[in-house]
Design a protein around this motif. Structure first.
Motif, PDB file in Angstrom:
ATOM      1  N   MET A 305       0.836  -1.208   0.000  1.00 14.95           N
ATOM      2  CA  MET A 305       0.000   0.000   0.000  1.00 14.95           C
ATOM      3  C   MET A 305       0.876   1.266   0.000  1.00 14.95           C
ATOM      4  N   PHE A 306       2.025   1.195   0.713  1.00  7.13           N
ATOM      5  CA  PHE A 306       2.949   2.342   0.669  1.00  7.13           C
ATOM      6  C   PHE A 306       3.534   2.516  -0.733  1.00  7.13           C
ATOM      7  N   LEU A 307       3.690   1.383  -1.394  1.00  7.08           N
ATOM      8  CA  LEU A 307       4.309   1.389  -2.712  1.00  7.08           C
ATOM      9  C   LEU A 307       3.417   2.041  -3.767  1.00  7.08           C
ATOM     10  N   LEU A 308       2.152   2.271  -3.433  1.00  8.92           N
ATOM     11  CA  LEU A 308       1.296   3.001  -4.379  1.00  8.92           C
ATOM     12  C   LEU A 308       1.780   4.443  -4.506  1.00  8.92           C
ATOM     13  N   LEU A 309       2.410   4.937  -3.434  1.00  7.25           N
ATOM     14  CA  LEU A 309       2.755   6.353  -3.382  1.00  7.25           C
ATOM     15  C   LEU A 309       3.586   6.845  -4.570  1.00  7.25           C
ATOM     16  N   PRO A 310       4.713   6.174  -4.893  1.00  8.46           N
ATOM     17  CA  PRO A 310       5.487   6.707  -6.022  1.00  8.46           C
ATOM     18  C   PRO A 310       4.699   6.775  -7.329  1.00  8.46           C
ATOM     19  N   SER A 311       3.769   5.852  -7.539  1.00  4.65           N
ATOM     20  CA  SER A 311       3.002   5.931  -8.782  1.00  4.65           C
ATOM     21  C   SER A 311       1.969   7.043  -8.709  1.00  4.65           C
ATOM     22  N   LEU A 312       1.404   7.254  -7.519  1.00  2.00           N
ATOM     23  CA  LEU A 312       0.449   8.369  -7.397  1.00  2.00           C
ATOM     24  C   LEU A 312       1.184   9.701  -7.594  1.00  2.00           C
ATOM     25  N   LEU A 313       2.419   9.783  -7.041  1.00  4.13           N
ATOM     26  CA  LEU A 313       3.221  11.003  -7.261  1.00  4.13           C
ATOM     27  C   LEU A 313       3.525  11.184  -8.743  1.00  4.13           C
ATOM     28  N   THR A 314       3.750  10.074  -9.418  1.00  2.28           N
ATOM     29  CA  THR A 314       4.047  10.145 -10.854  1.00  2.28           C
ATOM     30  C   THR A 314       2.839  10.676 -11.617  1.00  2.28           C
ATOM     31  N   ALA A 315       1.658  10.169 -11.268  1.00  5.18           N
ATOM     32  CA  ALA A 315       0.449  10.652 -11.933  1.00  5.18           C
ATOM     33  C   ALA A 315       0.387  12.170 -11.799  1.00  5.18           C
ATOM     34  N   PHE A 316       0.669  12.659 -10.590  1.00  8.95           N
ATOM     35  CA  PHE A 316       0.613  14.110 -10.371  1.00  8.95           C
ATOM     36  C   PHE A 316       1.652  14.845 -11.215  1.00  8.95           C
ATOM     37  N   THR A 317       2.918  14.419 -11.087  1.00  6.84           N
ATOM     38  CA  THR A 317       3.998  15.179 -11.741  1.00  6.84           C
ATOM     39  C   THR A 317       3.881  15.143 -13.256  1.00  6.84           C
ATOM     40  N   VAL A 318       3.554  13.977 -13.787  1.00  8.75           N
ATOM     41  CA  VAL A 318       3.527  13.862 -15.247  1.00  8.75           C
ATOM     42  C   VAL A 318       2.371  14.683 -15.816  1.00  8.75           C
ATOM     43  N   VAL A 319       1.199  14.568 -15.181  1.00  7.71           N
ATOM     44  CA  VAL A 319       0.069  15.351 -15.692  1.00  7.71           C
ATOM     45  C   VAL A 319       0.358  16.849 -15.525  1.00  7.71           C
ATOM     46  N   ALA A 320       0.978  17.229 -14.399  1.00  7.23           N
ATOM     47  CA  ALA A 320       1.294  18.645 -14.190  1.00  7.23           C
ATOM     48  C   ALA A 320       2.259  19.157 -15.258  1.00  7.23           C
ATOM     49  N   SER A 321       3.223  18.310 -15.638  1.00  9.38           N
ATOM     50  CA  SER A 321       4.192  18.746 -16.650  1.00  9.38           C
ATOM     51  C   SER A 321       3.528  18.923 -18.008  1.00  9.38           C
ATOM     52  N   VAL A 322       2.619  18.005 -18.322  1.00 16.00           N
ATOM     53  CA  VAL A 322       1.911  18.107 -19.596  1.00 16.00           C
ATOM     54  C   VAL A 322       1.009  19.346 -19.586  1.00 16.00           C
ATOM     55  N   GLU A 323       0.342  19.564 -18.464  1.00 17.90           N
ATOM     56  CA  GLU A 323      -0.542  20.737 -18.352  1.00 17.90           C
ATOM     57  C   GLU A 323       0.269  22.027 -18.489  1.00 17.90           C
ATOM     58  N   TYR A 324       1.465  22.016 -17.907  1.00 15.52           N
ATOM     59  CA  TYR A 324       2.340  23.186 -18.021  1.00 15.52           C
ATOM     60  C   TYR A 324       2.607  23.508 -19.485  1.00 15.52           C
ATOM     61  N   GLY A 325       2.906  22.466 -20.267  1.00 13.07           N
ATOM     62  CA  GLY A 325       3.158  22.657 -21.694  1.00 13.07           C
ATOM     63  C   GLY A 325       1.933  23.204 -22.400  1.00 13.07           C
ATOM     64  N   ALA A 326       0.769  22.628 -22.074  1.00 11.79           N
ATOM     65  CA  ALA A 326      -0.470  23.056 -22.737  1.00 11.79           C
ATOM     66  C   ALA A 326      -0.770  24.519 -22.421  1.00 11.79           C
ATOM     67  N   ARG A 327      -0.590  24.909 -21.153  1.00 11.62           N
ATOM     68  CA  ARG A 327      -0.895  26.298 -20.774  1.00 11.62           C
ATOM     69  C   ARG A 327       0.096  27.268 -21.410  1.00 11.62           C
ATOM     70  N   LYS A 328       1.356  26.813 -21.507  1.00  9.82           N
ATOM     71  CA  LYS A 328       2.349  27.669 -22.158  1.00  9.82           C
ATOM     72  C   LYS A 328       1.984  27.914 -23.619  1.00  9.82           C
ATOM     73  N   ASN A 329       1.310  26.925 -24.192  1.00  5.62           N
ATOM     74  CA  ASN A 329       0.920  27.063 -25.601  1.00  5.62           C
ATOM     75  C   ASN A 329      -0.480  27.647 -25.765  1.00  5.62           C
ATOM     76  N   GLY A 330      -0.962  28.313 -24.737  1.00  8.56           N
ATOM     77  CA  GLY A 330      -2.217  29.028 -24.886  1.00  8.56           C
ATOM     78  C   GLY A 330      -3.435  28.313 -24.340  1.00  8.56           C
ATOM     79  N   GLY A 331      -3.255  27.142 -23.776  1.00 13.30           N
ATOM     80  CA  GLY A 331      -4.401  26.410 -23.211  1.00 13.30           C
ATOM     81  C   GLY A 331      -4.871  27.077 -21.929  1.00 13.30           C
TER      82      GLY A 331
END
Ligand code: HAS
Ligand code: CU
Length: 561
Positions: A305-331
């Motif tokens: 159950m603790f091991l879920l944490l790194p993947s949940l953190l990944t979901a956050f960071t990866v989506v945030a990075s993609v969103e950053y790109g989209a917003r930079k491009n006018g999204g």
């Protein structure tokens, strides 16, 4: 001095020798993917009773070939190719001695060929050799010695590969004593650390028990012990498959999305957590094994159950990075930014769809991990449903998508057709949505995994929607779409290889929004993390293994006690 000209160089311009190894590793990987796909389609049509081109007695040979070629050969050859690229690129220096690099590649290729021959020989009645032991190969199933010997050679190859990257890193360290470990190299080194810890157990199992047993040197083995040693390795190996996908999600996907990685420190935390927690959880594959006390299983569940944490953190960071790109491009807007992303690029859409499916695969993993609900799904078709989302999509689809971006970098050849690529990744998503959802559903109906004849005509309403037979149709259609998708991928790659070389394909990777300078130094202290990881492994495994040996003997009941 880094000039504009340099940044216009592709990887192959800068490191032609390394690029050759990377291409060889990828091609070996995709050859295995092809074989795995052929056995996959045979099996899916056989099990669902749509087309039976093999006798059912060959079913386990097909299943073993599908499993071994896909999850040992396809994934790990891809990994060594990607990691060679990542280390060389991020340290910006060639490997120390390319002959050593070719040596480990040669060992891996030889080992896998031997193992492959031992499996495929199972189809030929006149040859007295078979290895129908499935990709998990623990006792009491027994294979021809060649199967284990090949695996041992293959694993030694991966160990030397790791040493090759570590040595190159240490040489870099001497020249750059005060710099942070570049992120991609950090990911490679932590993943390999995990691999050394994990694969030690399977090496012990093969060399001390399975191989001597198969050669007739010892009469019997303790099956619970070989199962436990397998799962000691068998859980972390799933992250060995996953970490190449994570490396691409963290370091390449943000670039393709037009943005930058959101947080380098968070990425480092994730990889450290995998070093610490990947191994002391293997017993979650053995909740139903007699011979392991409930308390140990409970500890394994808690760690999982603790091991879920790194993947949940990944979901956050990866989506945030993609969103950053989209917003930079006018999204803009809550979800409106999603429309400002390069959905026409197969490398982008493929990785995003892979991530989306991984969210579903992660949830079925959480179900698996609960000791009590595991009893409902263990050994049912739910479990293949789970791992076709995780390794079969999060990993496999990311690898294919990654190639649409990587191949031009390592060959100077543009992709033959991005449209076919886009169609291919979407087809994979649709095929897997059908197949894996129906597998989960059949699992809940109690349909077993690993059987050629799952004939459940006794069910009430077998043909209704969501009934056994209708689900079979979904599985057969899904499996067929996956096969077509694989062929499209391989065809596109083959045509790409026939393209002429062109200049101007270089795509340098941008630096993260929050860089390594924001990460606490301690994260780079690999010695510390290895020590803690080893302590956790001892805590999780010393007592259960001691109990298994004291009860069943080192070599099984009645021997070696
Ligand atoms: Fe598993 C069985 C538990 C992850 C593979 N697993 C298997 C088997 C395989 C396998 C092959 O606890 C079968 C073994 C066999 O043959 O018997 N698994 C877990 C848990 C996780 C997990 C808790 N598994 C994986 C991964 C695999 C894999 C990864 C391969 C790569 N698994 C189990 C258990 C069993 C099991 C039991 C035994 C079952 C039994 O009884 O036999 C976790 O690591 C999962 C964490 C994942 C998440 C998801 C996070 C979401 C992300 C998505 C981000 C989104 C993006 C895109 C980037 C919490 C990161 C967004 C897109 C937009 C459009 C916005
Ligand atoms: Cu697991």
């Amino acid at each position: 001095m880094s000039t504009a000209l340099e940044s216009e160089q592709t990887f192959v311009d800068k490191f032609p020798d390394e690029a050759r190894v990377v291409r060889a590793a990828f091609l070996s990987s995709f050859f295995a993917l092809f074989l795995g796909a052929v056995f996959g389609i045979i099996q899916t049509l056989h099990r669902t009773d749509v087309a039976r081109i093999i006798p059912s007695t060959d079913y386990y040979t097909v299943l073993t070939a599908h499993g071994v070629f896909m999850v040992i050969s396809f994934t790990i050859f891809f990994l060594v190719g990607l990691f060679t690229w990542a280390v060389t690129r991020s340290l910006d220096r060639p490997l120390l001695n390319i002959k050593i690099t070719w040596t480990w590649y040669g060992l891996m290729a030889t080992g896998m060929t031997l193992t492959g021959i031992s499996i495929l020989a199972g189809f030929v009645d006149s040859i007295d050799m078979s290895a129908d032991v499935l990709y998990t190969f623990y006792a009491p199933l027994q294979a021809h010695p060649l199967f284990y010997a090949g695996l041992a050679v293959f694993i030694v190859g991966t160990w030397i590969a790791g040493a090759d990257w570590f040595r190159t890193f240490l040489a870099w360290r001497r020249d750059h004593p005060d710099e942070r470990i570049p992120l991609q190299t950090f990911m490679v080194l932590t993943t390999m650390t995990m691999w050394y810890i994990a694969s030690s157990a399977v090496a012990a199992s093969v060399l001390l028990f399975l191989l001597p047993w198969s050669l007739g040197f010892i009469e019997q083995v303790n099956p619970t012990l070989t199962r436990t040693l397998f799962w000691f390795f068998g859980h972390p190996v799933v992250y060995f498959w996953l970490m190449p996908a994570y490396l691409l999600w963290y370091t390449v996907l943000p670039k393709i999305a037009g943005g930058r990685l959101f947080s380098d420190p968070l990425a480092r935390v994730v990889f450290v957590l995998f070093v610490l927690l990947s191994t002391p959880v293997g017993i979650h594959h053995q909740y139903l094994d007699p011979g392991i006390a409930e308390g140990f299983k409970f500890i394994s569940m808690t760690n999982t159950m603790f091991l879920l944490l790194p993947s949940l953190l990944t979901a956050f960071t990866v989506v945030a990075s993609v969103e950053y790109g989209a917003r930079k491009n006018g999204g803009s807007g809550l979800l409106g930014w999603l429309t400002h992303l390069p959905w026409r690029k197969p490398e982008f859409t493929g990785m995003m769809l892979a991530g989306l499916m991984f969210a579903a695969g992660g949830f079925s993993g959480m179900v698996n991990a609960g000791m009590n609900i595991n009893y409902l799904i263990h050994n049912t078709l739910w479990v293949p449903g789970h791992f076709h989302l995780t390794v079969g999509t999060a990993v496999a689809l990311t690898m294919m998508a990654g190639i649409y971006w990587l191949w031009p970098q390592i060959s100077n050849k543009p992709i033959y057709s991005s449209q076919i690529g886009l169609f291919q990744v979407v087809l994979w998503f649709i095929g897997m949505a059908l197949m894996s959802n129906a597998m989960h559903a059949q699992g809940l109906l109690g349909v077993p995994r690993r059987t050629a004849e799952p004939e459940y005509s006794g069910f009430d309403y077998p043909t209704m929607f969501g009934g056994f037979e209708e689900l079979n149709i979904q599985i057969a259609i899904g499996g067929t779409l996956l096969f077509v998708s694989t062929i499209l991928f391989l065809g596109n790659l083959a045509l790409t290889m026939g393209n002429p070389k062109v200049a101007g394909l270089a795509e340098p990777l941008p630096s993260p929004v929050s860089g390594a300078e924001d990460a606490p130094q301690v994260l780079d202290n690999l010695r510390l993390w290895v020590s803690i990881a080893l302590v956790l492994v001892v805590l999780a495994y010393a007592l259960p293994i001691a109990a298994i040996i004291s009860r069943g003997g080192l070599l099984g009941p009645g021997v070696g006690t």
